[in-house]
Design a protein around this motif. Sequence first.
Motif, PDB file in Angstrom:
ATOM      1  N   ALA A 141       3.876   6.068  -5.229  1.00  0.00           N
ATOM      2  CA  ALA A 141       3.830   6.253  -6.687  1.00  0.00           C
ATOM      3  C   ALA A 141       2.897   7.407  -7.043  1.00  0.00           C
ATOM      4  CB  ALA A 141       3.373   4.969  -7.358  1.00  0.00           C
TER       5      ALA A 141
ATOM      6  N   THR B 227       3.835   1.603  -1.247  1.00  0.00           N
ATOM      7  CA  THR B 227       4.415   1.761  -2.590  1.00  0.00           C
ATOM      8  C   THR B 227       3.417   2.412  -3.539  1.00  0.00           C
ATOM      9  OG1 THR B 227       5.821  -0.191  -2.271  1.00  0.00           O
ATOM     10  CG2 THR B 227       5.439   0.530  -4.537  1.00  0.00           C
ATOM     11  N   GLY B 228       2.161   1.984  -3.458  1.00  0.00           N
ATOM     12  CA  GLY B 228       1.127   2.582  -4.303  1.00  0.00           C
ATOM     13  C   GLY B 228       0.914   4.053  -3.986  1.00  0.00           C
TER      14      GLY B 228
ATOM     15  N   LEU C 114       0.828  -1.207   0.000  1.00  0.00           N
ATOM     16  CA  LEU C 114       0.000   0.000   0.000  1.00  0.00           C
ATOM     17  C   LEU C 114       0.864   1.260   0.000  1.00  0.00           C
ATOM     18  CD1 LEU C 114      -2.746   1.297   0.049  1.00  0.00           C
ATOM     19  CD2 LEU C 114      -2.803   1.018   2.545  1.00  0.00           C
TER      20      LEU C 114
END
Length: 253
Positions: free
Chosen positions: A33, A29-30, A27
Amino acid sequence: MGCDIQKASMLRRVPAWLLDLILVLVLATGIMAGLSYVLNLDANIDEINAIYARYEKEYNTSFDITDEEFDKMSEEDIARYEAASEALTKDAEAQKAYEMVLNLSLITLSGGFLGALFILEFLIPLWLKNGQTLGKKVFGIALMRNDGIKVNTFMIFARTILGKFTVETMIPIFLLLASIFGILGLGGLVLCVVALLAPVITALVTRNKTAFHDLMACTIVVDLASQMIFNTPEEQLEYYKQLHEENAAQADC
């Protein structure tokens, strides 16, 4: 009266922690991004790389070298390297771009982990009750106060935001970034590893095998199936009072 604590075994705590860690990393990392795209971090990194490349070309040198490679350089190569480094240091545009990348990197990393921990370690435990994360739910363990009372919102907040995010996540991230950007060097990496291991060390050496974030929040991880968790101190007191009366009645028989 004391509380009979049914502590969760490491055989359950470790896989629950690993599952939660994987979910947090995915989560985070998302979210990172998305933040990177919104903050245009890649463009700022390209800008600083272009500035570095310009000075490397102008002075016929390279900034991306190891200590061993530097030691093997000739006096002429060293002179060019030092001249390029000095010119780069005095370049206001380069310093501004460098600080921008550092700040945006810190915002992206901290925002990603803050969002992931807030959702998975604060909101979901409030929803599932007894401080359970998804990992704890799967492996049948939960949180309670050290005295056997149900954890409240403030304790989960302290455990998540103050313990897991501020101390156990942001301090290692800051040390890692300080090392990557040359502020602390190798010492930053060593301190980063020590900071990351601190929760593990406290979980191994404390009497109740309590991680650092649980020490901060005065919570303990217990086996939900066998542990009685009381809603209030009054409920706990009433339970032990009744238990005492029952034991006294049986003794009189």
